[in-house]
Design a protein around this motif. Structure first.
Motif, PDB file in Angstrom:
ATOM      1  N   LEU A  90      29.922  12.957  65.628  1.00 33.53           N
ATOM      2  CA  LEU A  90      28.833  13.698  64.991  1.00 33.53           C
ATOM      3  C   LEU A  90      29.098  15.193  65.023  1.00 33.53           C
ATOM      4  N   VAL A  91      29.517  15.696  66.169  1.00 29.30           N
ATOM      5  CA  VAL A  91      29.813  17.120  66.270  1.00 29.30           C
ATOM      6  C   VAL A  91      31.002  17.476  65.377  1.00 29.30           C
ATOM      7  N   ALA A  92      32.007  16.619  65.316  1.00 31.26           N
ATOM      8  CA  ALA A  92      33.166  16.891  64.468  1.00 31.26           C
ATOM      9  C   ALA A  92      32.763  16.936  63.000  1.00 31.26           C
ATOM     10  N   ILE A  93      31.937  16.000  62.562  1.00 27.90           N
ATOM     11  CA  ILE A  93      31.500  15.983  61.167  1.00 27.90           C
ATOM     12  C   ILE A  93      30.621  17.182  60.871  1.00 27.90           C
ATOM     13  N   LEU A  94      29.730  17.530  61.788  1.00 30.98           N
ATOM     14  CA  LEU A  94      28.884  18.712  61.581  1.00 30.98           C
ATOM     15  C   LEU A  94      29.720  19.976  61.486  1.00 30.98           C
ATOM     16  N   PHE A  95      30.747  20.074  62.328  1.00 27.74           N
ATOM     17  CA  PHE A  95      31.625  21.247  62.261  1.00 27.74           C
ATOM     18  C   PHE A  95      32.298  21.333  60.902  1.00 27.74           C
ATOM     19  N   ILE A  96      32.809  20.226  60.406  1.00 34.64           N
ATOM     20  CA  ILE A  96      33.488  20.241  59.111  1.00 34.64           C
ATOM     21  C   ILE A  96      32.514  20.621  58.005  1.00 34.64           C
ATOM     22  N   ILE A  97      31.317  20.054  58.036  1.00 28.79           N
ATOM     23  CA  ILE A  97      30.326  20.348  56.997  1.00 28.79           C
ATOM     24  C   ILE A  97      29.959  21.827  57.006  1.00 28.79           C
ATOM     25  N   PHE A  98      29.596  22.367  58.165  1.00 27.56           N
ATOM     26  CA  PHE A  98      29.182  23.762  58.214  1.00 27.56           C
ATOM     27  C   PHE A  98      30.357  24.699  57.961  1.00 27.56           C
ATOM     28  N   ASP A  99      31.540  24.326  58.383  1.00 25.75           N
ATOM     29  CA  ASP A  99      32.715  25.159  58.144  1.00 25.75           C
ATOM     30  C   ASP A  99      33.022  25.226  56.653  1.00 25.75           C
ATOM     31  N   LEU A 100      32.940  24.114  55.957  1.00 25.65           N
ATOM     32  CA  LEU A 100      33.206  24.122  54.525  1.00 25.65           C
ATOM     33  C   LEU A 100      32.123  24.871  53.755  1.00 25.65           C
ATOM     34  N   GLU A 101      30.900  24.753  54.208  1.00 25.46           N
ATOM     35  CA  GLU A 101      29.836  25.495  53.528  1.00 25.46           C
ATOM     36  C   GLU A 101      30.014  26.991  53.709  1.00 25.46           C
ATOM     37  N   ILE A 102      30.433  27.408  54.886  1.00 25.76           N
ATOM     38  CA  ILE A 102      30.671  28.828  55.114  1.00 25.76           C
ATOM     39  C   ILE A 102      31.851  29.319  54.283  1.00 25.76           C
ATOM     40  N   ALA A 103      32.805  28.435  53.994  1.00 27.84           N
ATOM     41  CA  ALA A 103      33.959  28.820  53.184  1.00 27.84           C
ATOM     42  C   ALA A 103      33.542  29.226  51.777  1.00 27.84           C
ATOM     43  N   PHE A 104      32.371  28.776  51.309  1.00 21.45           N
ATOM     44  CA  PHE A 104      31.881  29.180  49.990  1.00 21.45           C
ATOM     45  C   PHE A 104      31.466  30.650  49.967  1.00 21.45           C
TER      46      PHE A 104
END
Length: 122
Positions: free
Chosen positions: A66-80
């Motif tokens: 869960l933490v790994a998926i949340l990190f990927i989601i928030f990291d990709l959103e910040i990349a925008f």
């Protein structure tokens, strides 16, 4: 037209050739000149300098994923934010408020996950 790309092709060929030669020479020299004295201690599997604690096929806690998926989601959103910051002057106020809405949704999602306890390790 293709003649202009010839120096780039030569550069790439020399670089790849040198890299392959260096790898082959390094592996070959270490294989032929290296001293091999295997023993059970050297051949044993280890984790960070310690012997293996448990079976390698042990189950992980779901919170890890869960933490790994949340990190990927928030990291990709910040990349925008990076391309948006580059073209901010061209897109004007409409683009600004669209990104503010996007960031608001991102913050609401983060607060929701925080309140649900998804970011806490017990």
């Amino acid at each position: 037209m293709l003649a202009q790309y010839f120096p780039i092709l030569v550069f790439l060929a020399v670089g790849v050739g040198f890299g392959c030669f260096a790898l082959a020479a390094g592996f070959g020299i270490s294989h032929w000149l290296g001293i091999r004295r295997p023993d059970p201690e050297k051949l044993a599997p280890y984790e960070c300098g310690f012997g293996a604690f448990e079976d390698a096929r042990m189950k992980f806690d779901v919170r890890y994923y869960l933490v790994a998926i949340l990190f990927i989601i928030f990291d990709l959103e910040i990349a925008f934010l990076f391309p948006w910051a580059v073209v901010l002057e061209q897109i004007g106020w409409t683009g600004f408020w669209a990104m503010m809405l996007f960031l608001f949704i991102l913050v609401v999602g983060f607060i929701y996950e925080w309140k649900k306890g998804a970011l806490e390790w017990d």
